[in-house]
Design a protein around this motif. Structure first.
Motif, PDB file in Angstrom:
ATOM      1  N   TYR A  69       0.844  -1.203   0.000  1.00 45.18           N
ATOM      2  CA  TYR A  69       0.000   0.000   0.000  1.00 45.18           C
ATOM      3  C   TYR A  69       0.877   1.250   0.000  1.00 45.18           C
ATOM      4  O   TYR A  69       0.687   2.168  -0.821  1.00 45.18           O
ATOM      5  CB  TYR A  69      -0.906  -0.063   1.231  1.00 45.18           C
ATOM      6  N   ARG A  70       1.835   1.275   0.895  1.00 49.27           N
ATOM      7  CA  ARG A  70       2.711   2.448   0.999  1.00 49.27           C
ATOM      8  C   ARG A  70       3.594   2.604  -0.230  1.00 49.27           C
ATOM      9  O   ARG A  70       3.862   3.719  -0.687  1.00 49.27           O
ATOM     10  CB  ARG A  70       3.548   2.345   2.268  1.00 49.27           C
ATOM     11  N   GLN A  71       4.037   1.498  -0.791  1.00 52.01           N
ATOM     12  CA  GLN A  71       4.853   1.551  -2.005  1.00 52.01           C
ATOM     13  C   GLN A  71       4.082   2.179  -3.158  1.00 52.01           C
ATOM     14  O   GLN A  71       4.605   3.046  -3.877  1.00 52.01           O
ATOM     15  CB  GLN A  71       5.306   0.138  -2.385  1.00 52.01           C
ATOM     16  N   ALA A  72       2.836   1.748  -3.337  1.00 52.73           N
ATOM     17  CA  ALA A  72       2.021   2.288  -4.437  1.00 52.73           C
ATOM     18  C   ALA A  72       1.763   3.778  -4.253  1.00 52.73           C
ATOM     19  O   ALA A  72       1.842   4.561  -5.217  1.00 52.73           O
ATOM     20  CB  ALA A  72       0.699   1.527  -4.527  1.00 52.73           C
ATOM     21  N   LEU A  73       1.460   4.188  -3.026  1.00 48.12           N
ATOM     22  CA  LEU A  73       1.238   5.612  -2.760  1.00 48.12           C
ATOM     23  C   LEU A  73       2.501   6.416  -3.031  1.00 48.12           C
ATOM     24  O   LEU A  73       2.448   7.495  -3.659  1.00 48.12           O
ATOM     25  CB  LEU A  73       0.788   5.816  -1.315  1.00 48.12           C
ATOM     26  N   SER A  74       3.637   5.906  -2.578  1.00 51.02           N
ATOM     27  CA  SER A  74       4.906   6.614  -2.763  1.00 51.02           C
ATOM     28  C   SER A  74       5.229   6.796  -4.239  1.00 51.02           C
ATOM     29  O   SER A  74       5.632   7.882  -4.673  1.00 51.02           O
ATOM     30  CB  SER A  74       6.025   5.855  -2.057  1.00 51.02           C
ATOM     31  N   GLU A  75       5.049   5.744  -5.030  1.00 49.05           N
ATOM     32  CA  GLU A  75       5.332   5.830  -6.456  1.00 49.05           C
ATOM     33  C   GLU A  75       4.447   6.855  -7.151  1.00 49.05           C
ATOM     34  O   GLU A  75       4.852   7.476  -8.140  1.00 49.05           O
ATOM     35  CB  GLU A  75       5.139   4.455  -7.109  1.00 49.05           C
ATOM     36  N   ALA A  76       3.221   7.016  -6.622  1.00 47.51           N
ATOM     37  CA  ALA A  76       2.278   7.961  -7.224  1.00 47.51           C
ATOM     38  C   ALA A  76       2.432   9.371  -6.657  1.00 47.51           C
ATOM     39  O   ALA A  76       1.682  10.282  -7.044  1.00 47.51           O
ATOM     40  CB  ALA A  76       0.852   7.471  -7.020  1.00 47.51           C
ATOM     41  N   GLY A  77       3.385   9.555  -5.736  1.00 47.66           N
ATOM     42  CA  GLY A  77       3.600  10.869  -5.138  1.00 47.66           C
ATOM     43  C   GLY A  77       2.505  11.272  -4.169  1.00 47.66           C
ATOM     44  O   GLY A  77       2.239  12.463  -3.973  1.00 47.66           O
ATOM     45  N   ILE A  78       1.844  10.286  -3.538  1.00 52.36           N
ATOM     46  CA  ILE A  78       0.751  10.549  -2.595  1.00 52.36           C
ATOM     47  C   ILE A  78       1.254  10.316  -1.171  1.00 52.36           C
ATOM     48  O   ILE A  78       1.854   9.276  -0.876  1.00 52.36           O
ATOM     49  CB  ILE A  78      -0.452   9.630  -2.874  1.00 52.36           C
ATOM     50  N   ASP A  79       1.024  11.289  -0.300  1.00 53.65           N
ATOM     51  CA  ASP A  79       1.419  11.120   1.090  1.00 53.65           C
ATOM     52  C   ASP A  79       0.570  10.043   1.762  1.00 53.65           C
ATOM     53  O   ASP A  79      -0.658  10.015   1.589  1.00 53.65           O
ATOM     54  CB  ASP A  79       1.257  12.440   1.858  1.00 53.65           C
ATOM     55  N   ALA A  80       1.225   9.178   2.529  1.00 54.09           N
ATOM     56  CA  ALA A  80       0.520   8.140   3.284  1.00 54.09           C
ATOM     57  C   ALA A  80       0.105   8.721   4.630  1.00 54.09           C
ATOM     58  O   ALA A  80       0.854   8.663   5.610  1.00 54.09           O
ATOM     59  CB  ALA A  80       1.411   6.916   3.466  1.00 54.09           C
ATOM     60  N   ALA A  81      -1.077   9.318   4.680  1.00 55.07           N
ATOM     61  CA  ALA A  81      -1.547   9.963   5.906  1.00 55.07           C
ATOM     62  C   ALA A  81      -1.746   8.923   7.012  1.00 55.07           C
ATOM     63  O   ALA A  81      -2.453   7.930   6.805  1.00 55.07           O
ATOM     64  CB  ALA A  81      -2.858  10.701   5.638  1.00 55.07           C
ATOM     65  N   PRO A  82      -1.131   9.120   8.175  1.00 54.95           N
ATOM     66  CA  PRO A  82      -1.212   8.094   9.237  1.00 54.95           C
ATOM     67  C   PRO A  82      -2.631   7.815   9.702  1.00 54.95           C
ATOM     68  O   PRO A  82      -2.945   6.687  10.105  1.00 54.95           O
ATOM     69  CB  PRO A  82      -0.347   8.684  10.364  1.00 54.95           C
ATOM     70  N   GLU A  83      -3.523   8.803   9.648  1.00 52.80           N
ATOM     71  CA  GLU A  83      -4.886   8.571  10.128  1.00 52.80           C
ATOM     72  C   GLU A  83      -5.682   7.657   9.206  1.00 52.80           C
ATOM     73  O   GLU A  83      -6.749   7.163   9.580  1.00 52.80           O
ATOM     74  CB  GLU A  83      -5.635   9.903  10.307  1.00 52.80           C
ATOM     75  N   LEU A  84      -5.154   7.419   8.007  1.00 50.74           N
ATOM     76  CA  LEU A  84      -5.839   6.539   7.062  1.00 50.74           C
ATOM     77  C   LEU A  84      -5.457   5.070   7.243  1.00 50.74           C
ATOM     78  O   LEU A  84      -5.955   4.210   6.520  1.00 50.74           O
ATOM     79  CB  LEU A  84      -5.533   6.972   5.626  1.00 50.74           C
ATOM     80  N   VAL A  85      -4.568   4.784   8.185  1.00 50.25           N
ATOM     81  CA  VAL A  85      -4.151   3.409   8.476  1.00 50.25           C
ATOM     82  C   VAL A  85      -4.778   2.984   9.805  1.00 50.25           C
ATOM     83  O   VAL A  85      -4.423   3.502  10.865  1.00 50.25           O
ATOM     84  CB  VAL A  85      -2.618   3.284   8.547  1.00 50.25           C
ATOM     85  N   VAL A  86      -5.727   2.052   9.743  1.00 49.95           N
ATOM     86  CA  VAL A  86      -6.442   1.606  10.942  1.00 49.95           C
ATOM     87  C   VAL A  86      -6.279   0.094  11.071  1.00 49.95           C
ATOM     88  O   VAL A  86      -6.560  -0.648  10.125  1.00 49.95           O
ATOM     89  CB  VAL A  86      -7.943   1.966  10.858  1.00 49.95           C
ATOM     90  N   PRO A  87      -5.805  -0.400  12.217  1.00 41.70           N
ATOM     91  CA  PRO A  87      -5.579  -1.853  12.372  1.00 41.70           C
ATOM     92  C   PRO A  87      -6.875  -2.632  12.545  1.00 41.70           C
ATOM     93  O   PRO A  87      -7.938  -2.071  12.821  1.00 41.70           O
ATOM     94  CB  PRO A  87      -4.720  -1.929  13.638  1.00 41.70           C
TER      95      PRO A  87
END
Length: 340
Positions: free
Chosen positions: A209-227
Motif C-alpha cells: 500500500y505504501r509503495q504504491a502511494l509513494s510511487e504515485a507521489g501521494i502522502d501516506a496519511a497516518p490517520e488513514l491506516v487503521v488496524p
C-alpha cells in the motif's frame, strides 16, 4: 464351535498373501501393483491382481506400511480458526495436495494464541505426524527454533517468521496491486484497514500500500491506516473510524475479504454506498465475495499452489530459511469505480 470358527474366518482381514495366492503371483508383485503411490500399471497382470483384490475385499493396511517406512503418512496443519474461510480453504488445499502423495492431513485450531499453538503442535507430534504446516507465525516468534531443535519437520504457510521455510502469497505485491488499482481509478485519499502487526501477511500488504502511494507521489496519511484483527467485526469498526474522519477516504483497501465485508456493513449503516460513495478492495477472493449484492474487487491468492509448495518445502532438505512467494492477482469487480 464350527460355526464360530467359520464366522471368525469370514471376518479375518484379507492380506497381501491371500491376494498373491489367489492371483498366482508373488507377494511383492501384489504389493507393488496395489501401491497407489506408484505410477498406475495398466498391464493385464496388474488388472488381474486388482480384480482379485477387489473380489477378496482387500484393504491396504496403511499403519503397517507406514510403520515399515518409519512414518505415519499424516501431516499436522495448525490454523488460528476454521471459521476463517481463508484458513479453511488452505486446509482443504493442503489435504488435497497431501492425498496426491498418499498422505493424510489433520488439523488443529488455536484461536491465534501462541501458547495454544504450542499445545496443538505437541498433541500432533505425540500422534506421530510426519511434519507440521503452521499458519500461526508471528514476528519475533521463536517457536520454529524450538521445533527445529527437536528435529520436528515443519514449514510455515501464509505467514512466516523470517527465519524458517515458508510458502506464502507475495503480500507486498498484492497490497501494491490493490492500491495501484484505486490510484489508477483517480483516488488519492485511500484508507487501509490493516491487520495485526504481528502477522507478516498484514505487514506485507501494508508495505505494498505504501509503495504504491509513494510511487504515485501521494502522502501516506497516518490517520488513514487503521488496524484490525482480520475479522468481519473488526473490519466494521475500522471502517467506522475511517468514515468518521474530518476528511474521510474516497476508497478503502481492506486487508482481507472479511474486513471488506465488515466495511460494507459500516458503509451501509452510514447511509453511503459501494462504489458510488466509496470504492472498496478486499484480499484473498474467498468464494462468497463474488456473489455479494455488490461483487467485491479483491486480490486472489492461489491457495492450491501455496499448499503444494508448503508440502515440497516440508519434505525438502534444502535451505531451512527458504521463503517461497506465490504471485497473487487483482480481480476487478463492481465494488470499485473511477472518480473521473
Amino acid at each position: 464351535m464350527a460355526d464360530g470358527e467359520t464366522s471368525m474366518k469370514t471376518k479375518a482381514r484379507v492380506t497381501l498373501h491371500d491376494v498373491a495366492r489367489e492371483a498366482g503371483v508373488s507377494k511383492s508383485t501384489v504389493s507393488r501393483m496395489l501401491d497407489e503411490r506408484l505410477p498406475n500399471n495398466d498391464s493385464a497382470k496388474a488388472r488381474h491382481v486388482r480384480d482379485i483384490a477387489r473380489k477378496l475385499g482387500y484393504i491396504r493396511d496403511l499403519s503397517a506400511a507406514n510403520l515399515r517406512r518409519g512414518s505415519t503418512g499424516t501431516i499436522g496443519v495448525i490454523v488460528p480458526r476454521l471459521t476463517d474461510t481463508v484458513m479453511a480453504m488452505l486446509y482443504e488445499a493442503v489435504s488435497a495436495a497431501a492425498a496426491q502423495q498418499g498422505r493424510f492431513a489433520i488439523v488443529a485450531t488455536t484461536d491465534d494464541n501462541p501458547e495454544a499453538s504450542r499445545k496443538a503442535a505437541e498433541a500432533l507430534i505425540r500422534r506421530g505426524v510426519d511434519g507440521l504446516i503452521l499458519t500461526t507465525a508471528r514476528e519475533g516468534d521463536h517457536f520454529g527454533d524450538e521445533l527445529r531443535g527437536r528435529g520436528v519437520p515443519f514449514v510455515y504457510a501464509l505467514r512466516h517468521n523470517g527465519a524458517s521455510a515458508a510458502s506464502v502469497g507475495d503480500d507486498q505485491l498484492g497490497g501494491y496491486l490493490a492500491t495501484r488499482h484505486l490510484i489508477d481509478l483517480g483516488h488519492r485519499r485511500i484508507g487501509i484497514i490493516a491487520g495485526p502487526d504481528y502477522a507478516t501477511s498484514s505487514l506485507g500488504r501494508l508495505a505494498g500500500y505504501r509503495q504504491a502511494l509513494s510511487e504515485a507521489g501521494i502522502d501516506a496519511a497516518p490517520e488513514l491506516v487503521v488496524p484490525s484483527t482480520f475479522s468481519i467485526e473488526s473490519g466494521e469498526t475500522a471502517a467506522q473510524t475511517l468514515l468518521a474522519l474530518a476528511h474521510p477516504p474516497t476508497a478503502i483497501f481492506a486487508i482481507n475479504d472479511n474486513t471488506a465485508i465488515g466495511s460494507m456493513s459500516a458503509i451501509a449503516r452510514a447511509g453511503l454506498s459501494v462504489p458510488d460513495d466509496i470504492s472498496l478492495v478486499g484480499y484473498n477472493d474467498i468464494p462468497i465475495v463474488s456473489r455479494l449484492p455488490v461483487p467485491l474487487t479483491t486480490v486472489r491468492v492461489p491457495f492450491d499452489r501455496v499448499a503444494e509448495v508448503a508440502l515440497q518445502l516440508l519434505f525438502d532438505d534444502g535451505d531451512i530459511a527458504t521463503v517461497r512467494k506465490i504471485t497473487p492477482s487483482l480481480i476487478p469487480r463492481k465494488s470499485t469505480r473511477s472518480l473521473t
